[in-house]
Design a protein around this motif. Structure first.
Motif, mmCIF file in Angstrom:
data_model
loop_
_atom_site.group_PDB
_atom_site.id
_atom_site.type_symbol
_atom_site.label_atom_id
_atom_site.label_comp_id
_atom_site.label_asym_id
_atom_site.label_seq_id
_atom_site.Cartn_x
_atom_site.Cartn_y
_atom_site.Cartn_z
ATOM 1 N N GLY A 133 -9.308 -6.073 -7.595
ATOM 2 C CA GLY A 133 -10.118 -6.338 -9.073
ATOM 3 C C GLY A 133 -9.592 -5.357 -9.989
ATOM 4 O O GLY A 133 -8.372 -4.845 -9.677
ATOM 5 N N PRO A 134 -10.275 -5.382 -10.966
ATOM 6 C CA PRO A 134 -9.562 -4.626 -12.318
ATOM 7 C C PRO A 134 -9.439 -3.137 -12.109
ATOM 8 O O PRO A 134 -8.687 -2.581 -12.820
ATOM 9 C CB PRO A 134 -10.709 -5.062 -13.632
ATOM 10 C CG PRO A 134 -11.896 -5.531 -12.737
ATOM 11 C CD PRO A 134 -11.509 -6.151 -11.447
ATOM 12 N N LEU A 135 -10.405 -2.631 -11.354
ATOM 13 C CA LEU A 135 -10.275 -1.213 -11.029
ATOM 14 C C LEU A 135 -9.329 -0.607 -9.914
ATOM 15 O O LEU A 135 -9.094 0.425 -10.021
ATOM 16 C CB LEU A 135 -11.891 -0.877 -10.484
ATOM 17 C CG LEU A 135 -12.985 -0.611 -11.424
ATOM 18 C CD1 LEU A 135 -14.160 -0.228 -10.693
ATOM 19 C CD2 LEU A 135 -12.463 0.598 -12.348
ATOM 20 N N ALA A 136 -8.795 -1.861 -9.138
ATOM 21 C CA ALA A 136 -8.008 -1.492 -8.112
ATOM 22 C C ALA A 136 -6.830 -0.422 -8.630
ATOM 23 O O ALA A 136 -6.576 0.273 -7.946
ATOM 24 C CB ALA A 136 -7.428 -2.697 -7.521
ATOM 25 N N PRO A 137 -5.777 -1.002 -9.526
ATOM 26 C CA PRO A 137 -4.638 0.087 -9.990
ATOM 27 C C PRO A 137 -5.185 1.447 -10.287
ATOM 28 O O PRO A 137 -4.471 2.301 -9.770
ATOM 29 C CB PRO A 137 -4.331 -0.725 -11.232
ATOM 30 C CG PRO A 137 -4.523 -2.108 -10.985
ATOM 31 C CD PRO A 137 -6.117 -2.122 -10.480
ATOM 32 N N LYS A 138 -6.253 1.812 -11.223
ATOM 33 C CA LYS A 138 -6.711 2.941 -11.358
ATOM 34 C C LYS A 138 -7.233 3.693 -10.234
ATOM 35 O O LYS A 138 -6.921 5.054 -10.093
ATOM 36 C CB LYS A 138 -7.915 2.972 -12.342
ATOM 37 C CG LYS A 138 -8.427 3.993 -13.005
ATOM 38 C CD LYS A 138 -9.526 4.130 -13.991
ATOM 39 C CE LYS A 138 -9.949 5.309 -14.684
ATOM 40 N NZ LYS A 138 -10.855 5.429 -15.469
ATOM 41 N N LEU A 139 -7.749 3.037 -9.214
ATOM 42 C CA LEU A 139 -8.354 3.496 -8.074
ATOM 43 C C LEU A 139 -7.184 4.030 -7.310
ATOM 44 O O LEU A 139 -7.041 5.200 -6.615
ATOM 45 C CB LEU A 139 -9.356 2.605 -7.260
ATOM 46 C CG LEU A 139 -10.655 2.771 -7.713
ATOM 47 C CD1 LEU A 139 -11.456 1.589 -7.140
ATOM 48 C CD2 LEU A 139 -11.287 4.103 -7.708
ATOM 49 N N ALA A 140 -6.094 3.369 -7.133
ATOM 50 C CA ALA A 140 -5.003 3.580 -6.258
ATOM 51 C C ALA A 140 -4.186 4.899 -6.836
ATOM 52 O O ALA A 140 -4.011 5.568 -5.874
ATOM 53 C CB ALA A 140 -3.785 2.308 -6.294
ATOM 54 N N GLU A 141 -3.929 4.870 -8.211
ATOM 55 C CA GLU A 141 -3.525 6.143 -8.514
ATOM 56 C C GLU A 141 -4.343 7.366 -8.372
ATOM 57 O O GLU A 141 -3.742 8.426 -7.806
ATOM 58 C CB GLU A 141 -3.234 6.013 -10.340
ATOM 59 C CG GLU A 141 -2.654 7.220 -10.670
ATOM 60 C CD GLU A 141 -2.719 6.968 -12.270
ATOM 61 O OE1 GLU A 141 -2.056 7.976 -12.984
ATOM 62 O OE2 GLU A 141 -3.043 5.948 -12.716
ATOM 63 N N ILE A 142 -5.623 7.380 -8.446
ATOM 64 C CA ILE A 142 -6.509 8.458 -8.121
ATOM 65 C C ILE A 142 -6.471 8.751 -6.518
ATOM 66 O O ILE A 142 -6.277 10.103 -6.417
ATOM 67 C CB ILE A 142 -7.857 8.236 -8.550
ATOM 68 C CG1 ILE A 142 -7.917 7.968 -10.179
ATOM 69 C CG2 ILE A 142 -8.946 9.294 -7.990
ATOM 70 C CD1 ILE A 142 -9.270 7.433 -10.863
ATOM 71 N N VAL A 143 -6.611 7.771 -5.939
ATOM 72 C CA VAL A 143 -6.670 8.032 -4.391
ATOM 73 C C VAL A 143 -5.288 8.686 -3.783
ATOM 74 O O VAL A 143 -5.476 9.541 -2.915
ATOM 75 C CB VAL A 143 -7.045 6.929 -3.694
ATOM 76 C CG1 VAL A 143 -6.933 7.088 -2.150
ATOM 77 C CG2 VAL A 143 -8.442 6.350 -4.052
#
Length: 288
Positions: free
Chosen positions: A98-108
């Motif tokens: 989804g649209p949040l996936a790239p941002k979440l991947a970087e944070i995690v």
């Protein structure tokens, strides 16, 4: 965007008071955060009582890898209430593309905390879906992690009990690095064998590995955030930002601190005893 609206109780004036509180809590926040509070409405999540007659709206606290998911899941099955782990919600969003996936991947992958806005959004959607299926009550795992999150949660619902699981840091590190997931069925396992001898009057600790069944053994993968570097960073952040949450609930008389004495065989019966649920499990087993 809905914000924890499934946590709101249909109590008339109480609900209005909760909305006023949360808007005041967020009054100094950013414009984005203000949009979160404005979307709250009257939807409610029915309450569930445990065998002792208490309302089951529980929170599990503890460092990454301490076993919150393991014990919250067991209590979820025992008490018949949903176990909602925000870590699982984040991982589901990551795998959804989804649209949040790239941002979440970087944070995690950097071991950082996911923002309040994202976590509250994911949690709100999960509670709405559960309400639509008739779920009642909850055991939250991984939320709240900051004082701000705790204040938001307190503004919309009454948490009955907060269980704070504790374990020494060297064991936490070994447990996190040893975690594995089956890429096929999603089962959680752990290859670490922890055997610490007692010294100078301190008790020893043994935790056997939680090995997969044969059909999963060749399909185990390691979470991207379970490297030693990332785990240490997650523990540092937890100690810096999340431990004050313990004092938040301790000051309100809702905190139960539980030092894990070992693995599941040693810890589970003692946790049930601490929760005054040990006789319930015995009765359930006899009836099965």
């Amino acid at each position: 965007m809905a914000v924890l609206k499934s946590l709101l109780r249909s109590r008339g004036s109480t609900t209005c008071s909760s909305l006023t509180y949360i808007r005041r809590t967020l009054s100094t926040a950013s414009e984005t955060d203000l949009k979160l509070s404005s979307s709250l409405n009257h939807m409610s999540l029915p309450l569930r009582k445990d065998p002792k007659g208490r309302i089951v709206q529980w929170v599990f606290l503890g460092c990454p890898g301490v076993g919150k998911g393991t014990y919250a899941s067991r209590l979820s099955s025992l008490l018949g209430v949903p176990h909602i782990a925000t870590g699982d919600l984040v991982r589901e969003e990551l795998s959804s593309s989804g649209p949040l996936a790239p941002k979440l991947a970087e944070i995690v992958n950097q071991g950082k905390l996911v923002s309040d806005e994202i976590i509250i959004n994911l949690l709100s959607k999960r509670l709405e879906a559960g309400e639509a299926k008739g779920e009642s009550g909850f055991i939250l795992d991984g939320f709240p992690r900051t004082i701000r999150q705790a204040e938001i949660l307190e503004g919309v619902t009454d948490i009955d009990l907060v269980v704070n699981l504790k374990l020494r840091e060297d064991v936490l590190l070994a447990k996190c690095i040893g975690r594995r997931i089956c890429s096929d069925c999603g089962g959680n396992y752990n290859v670490a064998c922890i055997d610490i001898k007692g010294e100078n009057g301190s008790p020893g600790m043994y935790m056997a590995p939680l090995l997969p069944p044969p059909h999963c053994a060749s399909k185990l993968i390691t979470r991207s955030d379970d490297t030693e570097e990332v785990v240490k960073e997650r523990l540092r952040i937890y100690n810096e930002m999340s431990q004050p949450v313990e004092e938040f609930y301790r000051s309100r008389g809702k905190l139960l601190e539980f030092n894990l004495p070992g693995g599941i065989p040693e810890s589970w019966p003692k946790l049930l005893q601490a929760l005054n649920l040990d006789d319930h499990e015995v009765k359930q087993s006899a009836a099965a």
